[in-house]
Design a protein around this motif. Sequence first.
Motif, short mmCIF file in Angstrom:
data_model
loop_
_atom_site.label_atom_id
_atom_site.label_comp_id
_atom_site.label_asym_id
_atom_site.label_seq_id
_atom_site.Cartn_x
_atom_site.Cartn_y
_atom_site.Cartn_z
N GLU A 28 0.84 -1.14 -0.12
CA GLU A 28 -0.13 -0.02 0.04
C GLU A 28 0.89 1.33 0.09
O GLU A 28 0.71 2.44 -0.64
CB GLU A 28 -0.88 -0.17 1.19
N PHE A 29 1.83 1.13 0.74
CA PHE A 29 2.79 2.52 0.89
C PHE A 29 3.73 2.65 -0.45
O PHE A 29 3.34 3.84 -1.03
CB PHE A 29 3.90 2.23 2.00
N LEU A 30 3.85 1.73 -1.13
CA LEU A 30 4.79 1.84 -2.21
C LEU A 30 3.95 2.14 -3.33
O LEU A 30 4.29 2.90 -4.54
CB LEU A 30 5.64 0.60 -2.89
N ALA A 31 2.51 1.89 -3.40
CA ALA A 31 1.71 1.91 -4.66
C ALA A 31 1.17 3.45 -4.52
O ALA A 31 0.27 3.73 -5.47
CB ALA A 31 0.68 1.03 -4.56
N ASP A 32 1.21 4.06 -3.32
CA ASP A 32 0.52 5.40 -3.17
C ASP A 32 1.31 6.49 -4.07
O ASP A 32 2.63 6.72 -3.91
CB ASP A 32 0.67 5.78 -1.55
N PRO A 33 0.50 7.03 -4.91
CA PRO A 33 1.21 8.09 -5.63
C PRO A 33 1.51 9.33 -5.12
O PRO A 33 2.42 10.24 -5.69
CB PRO A 33 0.18 8.44 -6.86
N ASP A 34 1.25 9.50 -3.83
CA ASP A 34 1.74 10.65 -2.88
C ASP A 34 2.88 10.64 -2.01
O ASP A 34 3.42 11.13 -1.59
CB ASP A 34 0.79 10.85 -1.86
N ILE A 35 3.76 9.06 -2.51
CA ILE A 35 4.92 8.93 -1.94
C ILE A 35 6.11 8.57 -2.99
O ILE A 35 5.73 8.35 -4.40
CB ILE A 35 4.73 7.25 -1.28
N GLU A 36 7.20 9.52 -2.92
CA GLU A 36 8.13 9.39 -3.74
C GLU A 36 9.29 8.92 -3.12
O GLU A 36 9.84 9.80 -1.92
CB GLU A 36 8.12 10.85 -4.43
N LEU A 37 10.30 8.16 -3.70
CA LEU A 37 11.50 7.67 -3.16
C LEU A 37 12.47 8.93 -3.65
O LEU A 37 12.58 9.14 -4.76
CB LEU A 37 12.11 6.39 -3.86
N ILE A 38 12.99 9.26 -2.66
CA ILE A 38 14.17 10.60 -2.62
C ILE A 38 15.62 9.95 -2.49
O ILE A 38 16.40 10.85 -2.75
CB ILE A 38 13.60 11.73 -2.11
N GLY A 39 15.71 9.04 -1.61
CA GLY A 39 17.01 8.63 -1.48
C GLY A 39 17.43 7.46 -0.43
O GLY A 39 16.44 6.78 -0.26
N TYR A 40 18.71 7.31 -0.28
CA TYR A 40 19.20 5.94 0.54
C TYR A 40 20.31 6.48 1.45
O TYR A 40 21.13 6.94 0.91
CB TYR A 40 19.40 4.80 -0.42
N GLN A 41 20.08 6.09 2.71
CA GLN A 41 21.31 6.67 3.67
C GLN A 41 21.92 5.04 3.73
O GLN A 41 21.35 4.44 4.62
CB GLN A 41 20.70 7.35 4.63
N VAL A 42 22.86 5.10 3.37
CA VAL A 42 23.79 3.69 3.59
C VAL A 42 24.23 3.73 5.20
O VAL A 42 24.38 4.49 5.92
CB VAL A 42 25.21 3.76 2.75
N GLN A 115 15.81 0.36 -7.73
CA GLN A 115 15.13 0.26 -9.03
C GLN A 115 13.70 -0.46 -8.87
O GLN A 115 12.83 0.18 -9.42
CB GLN A 115 16.05 -0.29 -10.02
N ILE A 116 13.50 -1.21 -7.91
CA ILE A 116 12.37 -2.13 -7.84
C ILE A 116 11.26 -1.17 -7.13
O ILE A 116 10.20 -1.10 -7.72
CB ILE A 116 12.30 -3.33 -6.75
N ILE A 117 11.89 -0.44 -6.29
CA ILE A 117 10.91 0.72 -5.59
C ILE A 117 10.42 1.96 -6.63
O ILE A 117 9.35 1.96 -6.52
CB ILE A 117 11.47 1.39 -4.37
N ARG A 118 11.69 2.31 -7.38
CA ARG A 118 11.08 3.39 -8.20
C ARG A 118 10.19 2.80 -9.40
O ARG A 118 9.44 3.69 -9.98
CB ARG A 118 12.51 3.82 -9.05
N LYS A 119 10.35 1.65 -9.66
CA LYS A 119 9.46 1.06 -10.86
C LYS A 119 8.08 0.41 -10.56
O LYS A 119 7.20 0.13 -11.02
CB LYS A 119 10.10 -0.12 -11.88
N TRP A 120 7.90 0.79 -9.16
CA TRP A 120 6.59 0.08 -8.41
C TRP A 120 5.18 0.87 -8.96
O TRP A 120 5.23 1.97 -9.17
CB TRP A 120 6.69 0.41 -6.93
#
Length: 122
Positions: A28-42, A115-120
């Motif tokens: 549900e979180f990843l499919a929400d159009p109001d959510i955008e991945l902006i980064g990753y902190q290693v 990439q998986i998250i970006r293409k969800w």
Amino acid sequence: MNTSTQTNGNSGFKTCSVCRRTWNDRTEFLADPDIELIGYQVHFKDLNRGLFLFNHSCHTSLAIPAEKFIDLYQGEIVKGRKTGTDECPGYCLHQDELESCPAECECAFVRDIIQIIRKWPK
């Protein structure tokens, strides 16, 4: 910038600290159009403790531990890091870099998860 890290308990997968929107599960979180991945902190010592960074449309940032997404990767995880070598493009050192990593490095699988998250599908 507000950052929420609440990810479990009785409130579902994630609750926004500003608008209190709750996502019941990761899908549900990843499919929400109001959510955008902006980064990753290693987190080099424990890659499961890295953070995926998202923006929510209410103008808050959400940080979710990488361990919540690790199972999306189905490939082999290479042993050994290439950070700081000629083979490393340094993507992990820049939290807003979202490209795939060409290095054979134990950190590279996280770039595949990105990439998986970006293409969800939204």
